[in-house]
Scaffold this active site. Structure first.
Site, mmCIF file in Angstrom:
data_model
loop_
_atom_site.group_PDB
_atom_site.id
_atom_site.type_symbol
_atom_site.label_atom_id
_atom_site.label_comp_id
_atom_site.label_asym_id
_atom_site.label_seq_id
_atom_site.Cartn_x
_atom_site.Cartn_y
_atom_site.Cartn_z
ATOM 1 N N ASP A 32 0.839 -1.206 0.000
ATOM 2 C CA ASP A 32 0.000 0.000 0.000
ATOM 3 C C ASP A 32 0.873 1.255 0.000
ATOM 4 O OD1 ASP A 32 0.888 -0.158 2.602
ATOM 5 O OD2 ASP A 32 -1.077 0.154 3.534
ATOM 6 N N SER A 33 2.191 1.063 0.040
ATOM 7 C CA SER A 33 3.126 2.186 -0.176
ATOM 8 C C SER A 33 2.868 2.829 -1.532
ATOM 9 C CB SER A 33 4.576 1.697 -0.090
ATOM 10 O OG SER A 33 4.776 0.589 -0.959
ATOM 11 N N ASP A 71 -1.197 -6.197 -0.129
ATOM 12 C CA ASP A 71 -1.201 -5.520 1.163
ATOM 13 C C ASP A 71 -2.614 -5.007 1.436
ATOM 14 O OD1 ASP A 71 0.248 -4.623 3.284
ATOM 15 O OD2 ASP A 71 1.252 -2.998 2.209
ATOM 16 N N LYS A 101 -0.932 -9.429 3.174
ATOM 17 C CA LYS A 101 -0.178 -8.875 4.301
ATOM 18 C C LYS A 101 -1.101 -7.913 5.057
ATOM 19 C CE LYS A 101 3.256 -5.675 3.744
ATOM 20 N NZ LYS A 101 2.781 -4.560 4.573
ATOM 21 N N GLU A 103 -1.180 -5.348 8.612
ATOM 22 C CA GLU A 103 -0.416 -4.724 9.696
ATOM 23 C C GLU A 103 -1.144 -4.911 11.027
ATOM 24 O OE1 GLU A 103 0.435 -0.596 8.897
ATOM 25 O OE2 GLU A 103 1.177 -1.049 6.890
ATOM 26 N N GLU A 170 9.114 -4.210 10.119
ATOM 27 C CA GLU A 170 9.631 -2.960 9.544
ATOM 28 C C GLU A 170 10.165 -2.032 10.636
ATOM 29 O OE1 GLU A 170 6.960 -0.901 6.863
ATOM 30 O OE2 GLU A 170 8.229 0.885 6.830
HETATM 31 O O1 KIV Z 1 3.552 -1.070 1.602
HETATM 32 C C1 KIV Z 1 4.701 -1.538 1.480
HETATM 33 O O2 KIV Z 1 5.368 -1.392 0.448
HETATM 34 C C2 KIV Z 1 5.257 -2.259 2.611
HETATM 35 C C3 KIV Z 1 6.715 -2.529 2.586
HETATM 36 C C4 KIV Z 1 7.449 -1.269 2.832
HETATM 37 C C5 KIV Z 1 7.088 -3.587 3.512
HETATM 38 O O3 KIV Z 1 4.560 -2.576 3.526
#
Ligand code: KIV
Length: 256
Positions: A32-33, A71, A101, A103, A170
């Site tokens: 989600d970056s 994510d 993934k 969080e 992280e």
């Molecule tokens: O969103 C993302 O790219 C991430 C990585 C930085 C691990 O969670």
């Protein structure tokens, strides 16, 4: 893949980038970056599930070798395990990703157990959690408290017992990340964590020099593509303005 060999993971948000990275990686993360890197947001909080699914579909079209993880974005799984299942099942079905993934810390363990029991492979993301940037007071390294190693190894073991196939840590001080990597039997992927992790992930734009706004201390730049793109654009602009491009060789139906 727990053990001496390291797991290679990079982010990918598009098909062309996935095609370039696929052969070199074990895992491609549609992070989600992308909210910050692609869409210019200040944080990842504004990313929607629709956006994550669309980018993951693109990455799936460009990869045949790597395991692709999606994510789950802010607000799509935290409310209840039922809400998490609904959105995670949709993400898996519509994107084609092989895992997700999420969080979270201790409060997420029950949800992970619920999802894994229903066939959804989960990698919890612990330590610095960008979706909690407001609560954490910024993108700050975590794990400086005296009891941090005990706290995070306990949480990581709970995730492992809940069925997580791996964890990602992280922005956490090195001894704490090392303790977690040594405490669990599933792989720990690090980013700004420790060389003792079983694998490493970075944001691809950071290793390519393509994200000029901010480079975290933990990122390593392998090439200055930002400068190369800027030089290419300047050369193109100069050619067009000077009437040097297009030349006849770039045109159709030119009479000899
Ligand atoms: O969103 C993302 O790219 C991430 C990585 C930085 C691990 O969670």
């Amino acid at each position: 893949m727990k053990g001496p060999g390291k797991i290679v993971m990079l982010t990918a948000y598009t098909k062309p980038m996935a095609q370039l990275l696929d052969a070199h990686c074990d895992v491609l993360l549609v992070g989600d970056s992308l909210g910050m890197v692609v869409y210019g947001l200040d944080s990842t909080l504004g990313v929607s599930l629709d956006t994550m699914i669309a980018h993951t579909q693109a990455v799936m079209r460009g990869s045949s070798h790597s395991c692709v993880l999606l994510d789950m974005p802010f607000g799509s799984y935290q409310e209840s395990k039922e809400q998490a299942y609904r959105n995670c099942a949709r993400a898996m079905a519509e994107s084609g990703a092989q895992g997700l993934k999420l969080e979270g810390g201790a409060e997420l363990v029950e949800t992970v157990e619920f999802l894994v029991a229903r066939g959804i492979p989960i990698m919890p993301h612990i330590g610095l959690m960008p979706q909690r940037v407001n609560e954490m007071g910024g993108f700050k390294a975590q794990g400086r408290e005296d009891d941090a190693a005990k706290k995070w190894t306990t949480i990581a073991k709970h995730f492992e017992a809940a069925g997580a196939f791996g964890l990602l840590m992280e922005g956490t001080v090195e001894p704490v990340a090392r303790a977690v990597a040594e405490a669990i039997k599933v792989p720990l992927i690090g980013i700004g964590a420790s060389p003792a992790c079983d694998g490493q992930v970075l944001v691809t734009e950071d290793i390519l020099g393509l994200f000029p706004d901010f480079t975290p201390k933990f990122a390593k730049r392998y090439v200055e593509m930002g400068a190369a793109v800027s030089e290419a654009a300047a050369a193109y602009a100069s050619d067009v303005r000077a009437g040097k491009f297009p030349a006849l060789e770039h045109c159709f139906g030119v009479k000899k």
